[in-house]
Design an enzyme around this catalytic site. Structure first.
Site, short mmCIF file in Angstrom:
data_model
loop_
_atom_site.label_atom_id
_atom_site.label_comp_id
_atom_site.label_asym_id
_atom_site.label_seq_id
_atom_site.Cartn_x
_atom_site.Cartn_y
_atom_site.Cartn_z
N LYS A 165 -5.56 2.39 14.64
CA LYS A 165 -4.88 3.42 13.87
C LYS A 165 -3.73 4.01 14.68
O LYS A 165 -3.93 4.59 15.75
CB LYS A 165 -5.86 4.53 13.48
N ASP A 194 -2.64 -0.17 11.93
CA ASP A 194 -2.75 0.47 10.63
C ASP A 194 -2.13 1.86 10.69
O ASP A 194 -2.63 2.76 11.37
CB ASP A 194 -4.23 0.56 10.23
N GLU A 218 0.02 -2.54 9.02
CA GLU A 218 -0.54 -2.21 7.71
C GLU A 218 0.01 -0.88 7.18
O GLU A 218 0.00 0.12 7.89
CB GLU A 218 -2.06 -2.14 7.81
N ASP A 241 -1.80 -1.74 1.57
CA ASP A 241 -3.14 -1.24 1.27
C ASP A 241 -3.06 -0.09 0.26
O ASP A 241 -3.19 -0.28 -0.94
CB ASP A 241 -3.81 -0.79 2.58
N LYS A 265 -9.61 -3.79 -2.24
CA LYS A 265 -10.74 -2.86 -2.17
C LYS A 265 -11.24 -2.59 -3.58
O LYS A 265 -10.56 -1.92 -4.37
CB LYS A 265 -10.31 -1.56 -1.47
#
Length: 371
Positions: A165, A194, A218, A241, A265
């Site tokens: 992250k 991410d 991401e 995402d 997801k």
């Protein structure tokens, strides 16, 4: 076969430790999960779970699932749960939008279909075997040294793929994080950086063009428009995402060349039925995909692993498992669990997971056929 009863359970699931993402902008400590039990007149019971990752990550929240189920339940009682497309069309007519509400219902219907057919979900979804799926570690934001230490701990548990992250307000620190982690990874390991939509486009372009690392990045920015702008100006492969809410978003991203891969997801896009449609589109256009859920126990994780395991090797990346962040386990000793860095879906008919009712406690709502 007809639906005779829909029972709703709610469970607070504390994280084992606070979790930070988006450069420390967002903090999470407890997840609000909703479990759906669907009973039928054939004596088959299916289970689903909907668990948003808090209420600040996406436009979704736990109480919203339960309110939405209250709206949908009267229209689902008496329907055949095995007619998945019909069930999804019916839900979309009676409650436009709100895909996260529909996901646990759709999951429970898949569970019933699998049990009725005597087949595991991975086989119904096109797989030829219960393929082990690589598990993605999740590395919370910190100093480069702290994050590398977390990666080493994850590696000791068998993880070879990591999600780090980044996305803080300190641009120099983000550059340092990316360079240190990319060069300091154990041999043979892979990482995705991410950002969780924290950067403005100019910052994303500055950071990514200032590093030598060419690992996956991401969701660098908030919107699809912003991410497409960045993708055209950097050399890193882009994974989308949070801005991918439905099939149209995925089609638009492909048309615009906005990414080389996506995260699929089920809870975000409306359930396994719609996630499978997106997965199949991703295969057809050559994307690589992480297939995982937003959050939840090993029940929600297992549903996503069934879909991931049925995805061709060339298109499947690793899957994240939320349940290893939780201090409560409502499906003990069941489902897809991390074993030396991979998770394998059950080969029992259906989902292959059933919650412990003693852990779930009393239902918060029940909807059933009236005499």
């Amino acid at each position: 076969m007809k639906i005779t009863r829909i029972t709703v359970y709610q469970l607070d699931m504390p994280l084992t430790e606070p979790y930070w993402l988006s450069g420390g902008r967002l903090k999470f400590e407890t997840l609000d999960s909703t479990f759906i039990r669907i009973d039928t007149d054939a004596g088959i019971t299916g289970w689903g779970e909907g668990c948003p990752w808090g209420h600040t990550y996406l436009p979704a929240h736990g109480p919203g699932i339960r309110a939405g189920v209250q709206t949908l339940a009267p229209f689902l009682i008496g329907e055949d749960p095995r007619s998945l497309d019909h069930i999804n069309r019916l839900m979309d007519i009676q409650l436009p939008g709100h895909p996260y509400v529909k996901s646990p219902i759709d999951m429970a219907c898949w569970d019933i279909l699998g049990q009725s057919a005597g087949l595991p979900l991975w086989q119904l979804m096109g797989g030829s075997e219960a393929t082990p799926v690589l598990v993605n570690s999740s590395i919370s934001t910190g100093t480069p040294e702290d994050m590398l230490a977390l990666i080493e701990k994850a590696a000791a548990k068998g993880y070879t793929v990591h999600s780090a992250k980044v996305g803080g307000t300190d641009i120099g620190m983000d550059i340092d994080r990316i360079e240190a982690i990319s060069t300091g990874l154990p041999k043979g390991h892979k990482v995705t950086f991410d950002v969780n939509r924290a950067w403005q486009p100019a910052v994303a372009i500055e950071v990514l063009n200032s590093t030598k690392a060419r690992d996956w990045v991401e969701q660098p920015c908030e919107t699809l428009d912003q991410c497409a702008h960045v993708a055209a100006r950097v050399s890193n492969p882009i994974m989308l995402d949070e801005c991918m809410h439905n099939f149209s978003d995925h089609l638009d991203a492909w048309k615009r060349g906005a990414c080389e891969g996506v995260k699929v997801k089920p809870n975000r896009v409306g359930g396994l039925t719609k996630a499978r449609q997106i997965r199949d589109f991703g295969v057809s256009v050559g994307w690589q995909m992480h297939i995982e859920d937003l959050g939840g126990s090993a029940l929600a994780d297992t549903a996503a692993i069934h879909l991931a395991a049925s995805t061709p090797d060339a298109n499947r990346l690793a899957s994240w498992l939320c349940h290893y962040h939780l201090s409560v386990d409502p499906v003990p000793n069941q489902g897809a669990r991390n074993t030396n860095g991979s998770a394998t879906p059950p080969s029992l008919p259906g989902l292959g997971v059933s919650p412990d009712l003693d852990i779930l406690g009393a239902p918060v709502a029940t909807y059933e056929t009236r005499a």
